[in-house]
Structures are given as C-alpha cells and as structure tokens.
Design a protein around this motif. Structure first.
Motif, mmCIF file in Angstrom:
data_model
loop_
_atom_site.group_PDB
_atom_site.id
_atom_site.type_symbol
_atom_site.label_atom_id
_atom_site.label_comp_id
_atom_site.label_asym_id
_atom_site.label_seq_id
_atom_site.Cartn_x
_atom_site.Cartn_y
_atom_site.Cartn_z
ATOM 1 N N SER A 1 0.856 -1.187 0.000
ATOM 2 C CA SER A 1 0.000 0.000 0.000
ATOM 3 C C SER A 1 0.888 1.232 0.000
ATOM 4 O O SER A 1 2.109 1.140 0.200
ATOM 5 C CB SER A 1 -0.914 0.023 1.237
ATOM 6 N N GLN A 2 0.272 2.403 -0.202
ATOM 7 C CA GLN A 2 1.037 3.638 -0.075
ATOM 8 C C GLN A 2 1.559 3.794 1.341
ATOM 9 O O GLN A 2 2.681 4.270 1.564
ATOM 10 C CB GLN A 2 0.153 4.828 -0.446
ATOM 11 N N ARG A 3 0.768 3.370 2.312
ATOM 12 C CA ARG A 3 1.204 3.444 3.713
ATOM 13 C C ARG A 3 2.420 2.567 3.945
ATOM 14 O O ARG A 3 3.366 2.974 4.623
ATOM 15 C CB ARG A 3 0.043 3.002 4.621
ATOM 16 N N HIS A 4 2.410 1.347 3.376
ATOM 17 C CA HIS A 4 3.580 0.473 3.504
ATOM 18 C C HIS A 4 4.805 1.116 2.850
ATOM 19 O O HIS A 4 5.922 1.037 3.383
ATOM 20 C CB HIS A 4 3.313 -0.880 2.841
ATOM 21 N N ALA A 5 4.613 1.735 1.687
ATOM 22 C CA ALA A 5 5.736 2.336 0.980
ATOM 23 C C ALA A 5 6.408 3.422 1.815
ATOM 24 O O ALA A 5 7.633 3.520 1.874
ATOM 25 C CB ALA A 5 5.263 2.913 -0.360
ATOM 26 N N VAL A 6 5.600 4.249 2.465
ATOM 27 C CA VAL A 6 6.149 5.309 3.321
ATOM 28 C C VAL A 6 6.867 4.703 4.520
ATOM 29 O O VAL A 6 7.980 5.122 4.877
ATOM 30 C CB VAL A 6 5.028 6.261 3.757
ATOM 31 N N ALA A 7 6.250 3.714 5.138
ATOM 32 C CA ALA A 7 6.873 3.070 6.294
ATOM 33 C C ALA A 7 8.184 2.403 5.903
ATOM 34 O O ALA A 7 9.151 2.395 6.692
ATOM 35 C CB ALA A 7 5.919 2.045 6.901
ATOM 36 N N CYS B 1 5.736 12.625 -11.729
ATOM 37 C CA CYS B 1 4.754 12.210 -10.731
ATOM 38 C C CYS B 1 3.358 12.708 -11.100
ATOM 39 O O CYS B 1 3.206 13.856 -11.521
ATOM 40 C CB CYS B 1 5.159 12.744 -9.360
ATOM 41 N N GLY B 2 2.369 11.852 -10.933
ATOM 42 C CA GLY B 2 0.994 12.275 -11.117
ATOM 43 C C GLY B 2 0.155 11.377 -11.988
ATOM 44 O O GLY B 2 -1.049 11.603 -12.144
ATOM 45 N N TRP B 3 0.764 10.329 -12.567
ATOM 46 C CA TRP B 3 -0.004 9.420 -13.415
ATOM 47 C C TRP B 3 -1.217 8.895 -12.653
ATOM 48 O O TRP B 3 -1.108 8.438 -11.516
ATOM 49 C CB TRP B 3 0.874 8.257 -13.860
ATOM 50 N N LEU C 1 -1.969 -3.314 -7.977
ATOM 51 C CA LEU C 1 -3.295 -3.385 -7.385
ATOM 52 C C LEU C 1 -3.411 -2.619 -6.075
ATOM 53 O O LEU C 1 -4.431 -1.981 -5.807
ATOM 54 C CB LEU C 1 -3.685 -4.849 -7.149
ATOM 55 N N SER C 2 -2.373 -2.679 -5.255
ATOM 56 C CA SER C 2 -2.505 -2.174 -3.887
ATOM 57 C C SER C 2 -1.789 -0.860 -3.623
ATOM 58 O O SER C 2 -2.145 -0.152 -2.682
ATOM 59 C CB SER C 2 -1.994 -3.235 -2.893
ATOM 60 N N VAL C 3 -0.779 -0.532 -4.431
ATOM 61 C CA VAL C 3 -0.098 0.756 -4.273
ATOM 62 C C VAL C 3 -0.619 1.723 -5.330
ATOM 63 O O VAL C 3 -1.200 2.765 -5.019
ATOM 64 C CB VAL C 3 1.433 0.612 -4.375
ATOM 65 N N GLN C 4 -0.428 1.376 -6.597
ATOM 66 C CA GLN C 4 -0.787 2.277 -7.682
ATOM 67 C C GLN C 4 -2.302 2.545 -7.740
ATOM 68 O O GLN C 4 -2.743 3.687 -7.744
ATOM 69 C CB GLN C 4 -0.324 1.693 -9.023
#
Length: 294
Positions: free
Chosen positions: A70-76, A121-123, A193-196
């Motif tokens: 997820s985006q949250r996982h990516a930041v962590a 960034c922004g796609w 599926l889960s990040v993008q």
C-alpha cells in the motif's frame, strides 16, 4: 549493501555510496535500486547516496499477499531504510511511484525530510481519468499474472512515454527493459493493485500539500502527458517549489536526460543547503502580468 528489516517483517535490499549529507532515492514502478545509477555516479562524490528496492522487487522480499502492499507500507518502508542506516533527515528524490512516496513522506514525516525532488509524478491523478486509471492497473496486474514479467515487459518498455528513451539511448533502453524483465510478476502485480490503484490522487491531497513547508523541485518531461498537468499543480500548490520541464522527454526522465537531471538536482541541493530556496513571493501569484489593478 544492507538488508533492512521493516516493522512488519519484510526484508528490503539497500545500498549506499559516497559520504556527506544523505540523499534517499525512491524508484518508479518499472525501476528498482539500479535505476539510479546515473544519479549515484554524479552525486556520490558530494553526498551519501542511498538506494533501495521496494517490497516486491528482488532482491527485496516479495510478499504474496496484496494486503502487504500500500502507499502506507511504501512510506513506512522508506522510514525503515532511514532508521536502519541511522539517518535522521535526508534529501529525498523520487520518480513516479517514488515521487508519490516522496510527497507522502513530506506530508507524514516532514521532520525526516530536508528537501524533495518529485519527478514524473501524477499518473492517474486526473479527476476525469480516475476510473480508466484503475482499470489500467487491474489490466496490467492481470497480464502480469497470466503472461509473466518478461512477456509484459516487452510491451511496457515501449509504451507511449518510454519510447523516448529507446530513441535517445538504445543501449540505455535495453538496460532498462532488461532490468524490468527481471522483476517479480507477483510483486509487480501486487504493487499495481494495492499501491498504484489505491493511492489517493494528487488533486485530493492539494489542501494538505499546500501546508508542506519543505523545499521542493518538481521535474517533468514534456511528452509525459499524464504527469504534465499534475506537475504544474504541484508547482502551484507546494509553497517552496520550483518546476523544471525537460523538452522532448518522456517518463523515464532520469535516464533519458541524466546530465540535465543531475545538474538540476545538484543546483537544487546546493541552493537548499545555502538557504536560497525560499517560499514563493505572494506577489508572484495571479494572472496579471503588470500588477496594475483596473
């Protein structure tokens, strides 16, 4: 190299080169830690350059469950890399998916960020293309699972915003396409599926981004259609931002135009560290070119 253990038990592969003020590089969907080689080569004589492969990108672990992405996982995960390498604050350079992560670091952990470079960034952020974007993510994930990484990479590497690299630097494009083909189909599908697909579009974050008081350089290629308007929005929204648009350039901007990209980053970092990258003068806002009221 070092293997970083995240709080939820995923191992991330990281490398560091050079010494000095830390610069953390966060790669795009079609990249990995190797994608930053031109930047590391240019910056490592002055900065401590840190690259890593996101979860789902070997040699980092590839969790099987889409819920582990997820985006949250990516930041962590980015914070876990900084913690493992004992970095309090870093300049952060992100491309595409990595640019989203960079912005979220600025939103959620501004105390860990010295400055932000947000490139390509922004796609998927355009409000009128949101449903189409989500469908594209799902189609790509289905293709990865059905055909495998190498087969999909053949087409993906020649997409509308990738052909520019093939035309400018055929050898560099073959290297990019070859590295993409080595990625994990499972990790890439889960990332789609889960990040993008599930990340919030930039326009929904505009009010929060307006409060991010960090120096920022936004970079876009003028043939990267999905990122041009979002790049302009970021320039107008982030209070301490500048915008660089590179001509005849697609999405893989750091590989297509490495000299211009590296020069821009070096000049930006020097300005930040000298205290010369301030907020936008409020008098510069508005559509009038004269400043004369009627």
């Amino acid at each position: 190299m070092v293997m970083v253990r995240t709080p939820d038990g995923v191992n991330l592969y990281a490398e560091e080169h050079g010494s000095g003020t830390p610069v953390l590089f966060i790669h795009e969907f079609a990249g990995d830690h190797r994608s930053w080689a031109p930047q590391v080569g240019a910056l490592a004589t002055r900065y401590r350059c840190i690259t890593y492969s996101a979860r789902g990108y070997p040699p980092s672990d590839v969790p099987e469950d889409p819920a582990d992405y997820s985006q949250r996982h990516a930041v962590a995960d980015a914070i876990a890399v900084l913690d493992a390498l004992e970095v309090d604050r870093a300049h952060v350079v992100g491309l595409s998916m990595g640019g989203f992560c960079t912005l979220h670091l600025g939103l959620e952990h501004p105390e860990r960020v010295r400055s932000m470079v947000v490139a390509a960034c922004g796609w998927g952020s355009a409000p009128d293309r949101r449903s189409e974007f989500r469908a594209e993510c799902e189609h790509l994930a289905d293709s990865l699972r059905a055909e495998g990484m190498a087969k999909v990479a053949e087409r993906y590497a020649l997409g509308p915003t990738r052909v520019q690299l093939a035309g400018k630097d055929p050898l560099g494009w073959r290297r990019f396409a070859g590295q993409l083909a080595e990625h994990s189909a499972v990790g890439s599908a889960n990332t789609q599926l889960s990040v993008q697909r599930e990340r919030p579009p930039l326009y929904e974050l505009a009010d929060r981004l307006a409060g991010v008081d960090l120096p920022a350089l936004v970079i876009a290629g003028d043939e990267d259609e999905g990122c041009l308007e979002p790049g302009l929005m970021l320039k107008r929204t982030l209070p301490r931002s500048g915008l660089l648009v590179l001509p005849k350039t697609g999405h893989t901007v750091n590989l297509e135009e490495p000299d211009a990209f590296n020069r821009a980053i070096l000049e930006f970092l020097a300005a930040v560290e000298a205290g010369r990258w301030g907020r936008r003068d409020p008098r510069a806002r508005g559509l009038s070119s004269t400043g004369l009221e009627r």
